[in-house]
Design a protein around this motif. Structure first.
Motif, PDB file in Angstrom:
ATOM      1  N   MET A 174      14.867  82.333  -8.314  1.00 16.93           N
ATOM      2  CA  MET A 174      15.724  81.124  -8.418  1.00 16.93           C
ATOM      3  C   MET A 174      16.568  81.251  -9.700  1.00 16.93           C
ATOM      4  O   MET A 174      16.381  80.483 -10.649  1.00 16.93           O
ATOM      5  CB  MET A 174      14.882  79.843  -8.457  1.00 16.93           C
ATOM      6  N   TYR A 188      21.125  79.639  -7.829  1.00 20.24           N
ATOM      7  CA  TYR A 188      21.769  80.650  -6.990  1.00 20.24           C
ATOM      8  C   TYR A 188      20.772  81.123  -5.944  1.00 20.24           C
ATOM      9  O   TYR A 188      19.586  81.310  -6.203  1.00 20.24           O
ATOM     10  CB  TYR A 188      22.250  81.830  -7.827  1.00 20.24           C
ATOM     11  N   SER A 189      21.313  81.376  -4.676  1.00 27.76           N
ATOM     12  CA  SER A 189      20.459  81.858  -3.577  1.00 27.76           C
ATOM     13  C   SER A 189      21.106  83.091  -2.942  1.00 27.76           C
ATOM     14  O   SER A 189      22.199  82.991  -2.358  1.00 27.76           O
ATOM     15  CB  SER A 189      20.260  80.760  -2.525  1.00 27.76           C
ATOM     16  N   PHE A 192      21.336  82.582   0.827  1.00 24.68           N
ATOM     17  CA  PHE A 192      22.500  81.785   1.258  1.00 24.68           C
ATOM     18  C   PHE A 192      23.758  82.639   1.212  1.00 24.68           C
ATOM     19  O   PHE A 192      24.629  82.554   2.086  1.00 24.68           O
ATOM     20  CB  PHE A 192      22.615  80.545   0.375  1.00 24.68           C
ATOM     21  N   SER A 201      16.846  75.911   2.539  1.00 27.28           N
ATOM     22  CA  SER A 201      15.988  76.021   1.362  1.00 27.28           C
ATOM     23  C   SER A 201      14.692  75.248   1.593  1.00 27.28           C
ATOM     24  O   SER A 201      14.486  74.620   2.633  1.00 27.28           O
ATOM     25  CB  SER A 201      16.710  75.488   0.128  1.00 27.28           C
ATOM     26  N   CYS A 204      15.515  72.796  -2.451  1.00 25.62           N
ATOM     27  CA  CYS A 204      16.477  73.014  -3.529  1.00 25.62           C
ATOM     28  C   CYS A 204      17.908  72.971  -3.001  1.00 25.62           C
ATOM     29  O   CYS A 204      18.157  73.013  -1.792  1.00 25.62           O
ATOM     30  CB  CYS A 204      16.217  74.372  -4.187  1.00 25.62           C
ATOM     31  N   ASN A 206      20.955  75.158  -2.794  1.00 25.72           N
ATOM     32  CA  ASN A 206      21.333  76.567  -2.924  1.00 25.72           C
ATOM     33  C   ASN A 206      22.835  76.704  -3.137  1.00 25.72           C
ATOM     34  O   ASN A 206      23.634  76.037  -2.482  1.00 25.72           O
ATOM     35  CB  ASN A 206      20.944  77.354  -1.672  1.00 25.72           C
ATOM     36  N   ARG A 208      25.827  79.801  -3.307  1.00 24.47           N
ATOM     37  CA  ARG A 208      26.024  81.220  -2.983  1.00 24.47           C
ATOM     38  C   ARG A 208      27.054  81.891  -3.866  1.00 24.47           C
ATOM     39  O   ARG A 208      27.198  83.118  -3.831  1.00 24.47           O
ATOM     40  CB  ARG A 208      26.409  81.380  -1.521  1.00 24.47           C
TER      41      ARG A 208
END
Length: 233
Positions: A174, A188-189, A192, A201, A204, A206, A208
């Motif tokens: 994360m 940040y993901s 995603f 998620s 959370c 997310n 990208r």
């Protein structure tokens, strides 16, 4: 007897004398009155000439008044100019132009986002907008938790930040995590970024765009608002 006669004679004499005085005075006044009435009336004072009256006679001589119809004078033409009707000077009401709304308001953001520093997250449009004093700084696409693990809605604040955080529950990275409600955070993901909205998620928010979320992480501070809501259509 002699004394009686003498006294009687004296008495008679006295009565006669008394009556004579009374009648004498009466006759004398009567005689005088007769004498006066037979004489022509004379006045001891000089004849009185009537004094001239001081008041003016009631019937005064007729006064000669000037005839009411005087000789007609030549009337000068009026010098006043005819009134000209001027057009109304009242100006049309000026309406002040509506003050332009800040970009955040134009974007339809929640009113709680328009003051101070706020991460404004709209679950209907799937957008995150960073707002400072009612001015939107930038915006990015986001995704949320699934129906089983939904992202909470409401007004929160950043309570913890972790640049290289890893979830202790799901053991997933994360990065640039900004926690606002328990274990839920904006971060940040990579999933995603790779799969888009095909996934979700665990609650959370997310992001990208890695570069943008890194910039947001650097600009935000603990205590900044996080507003999660669903805007009206």
């Amino acid at each position: 007897m002699k004394k009686t006669r003498i006294s009687l004679a004296v008495t008679v004499t006295a009565i006669l004398a008394l009556s004579a005085c009374n009648s004498g005075s009466s006759s004398d006044s009567t005689a005088k009155a007769g004498a006066q009435s037979s004489l022509p009336a004379t006045s001891s004072s000089a004849p009185v000439t009537p004094a001239p009256e001081t008041t003016a006679p009631t019937s005064a001589a007729p006064t000669t008044s000037a005839p009411t119809s005087a000789t007609p004078t030549s009337a000068k033409p009026s010098t006043s100019k005819p009134a000209t009707s001027k057009p109304p000077t009242s100006k049309p009401p000026t309406t002040k132009p509506a003050s332009p709304k800040p970009p955040a308001a134009q974007a339809g953001l929640d009113e709680r986002c328009l003051t101070g520093r706020a991460i404004c997250i709209d679950k209907r449009t799937d957008r995150l907008t960073w707002v400072i004093d009612g001015k939107a700084q930038y915006s990015t696409a986001v995704r949320f938790g699934s129906a089983e693990t939904p992202t909470r809605e409401g007004a929160f604040s950043i309570n913890f930040k972790s640049r290289d955080h890893v979830s202790t529950l799901y053991h997933t990275p994360m990065p640039f995590a900004m926690f606002f409600s328990g274990g839920q955070a904006v971060h940040y993901s990579a999933d995603f970024a790779a799969h888009g909205y095909n996934g979700a998620s665990h609650g959370c928010v997310n992001v990208r765009d890695k570069g943008l979320v890194q910039q947001l992480f650097n600009e935000t501070r603990v205590g900044d608002k996080v507003i999660v809501y669903r805007s009206a259509k």
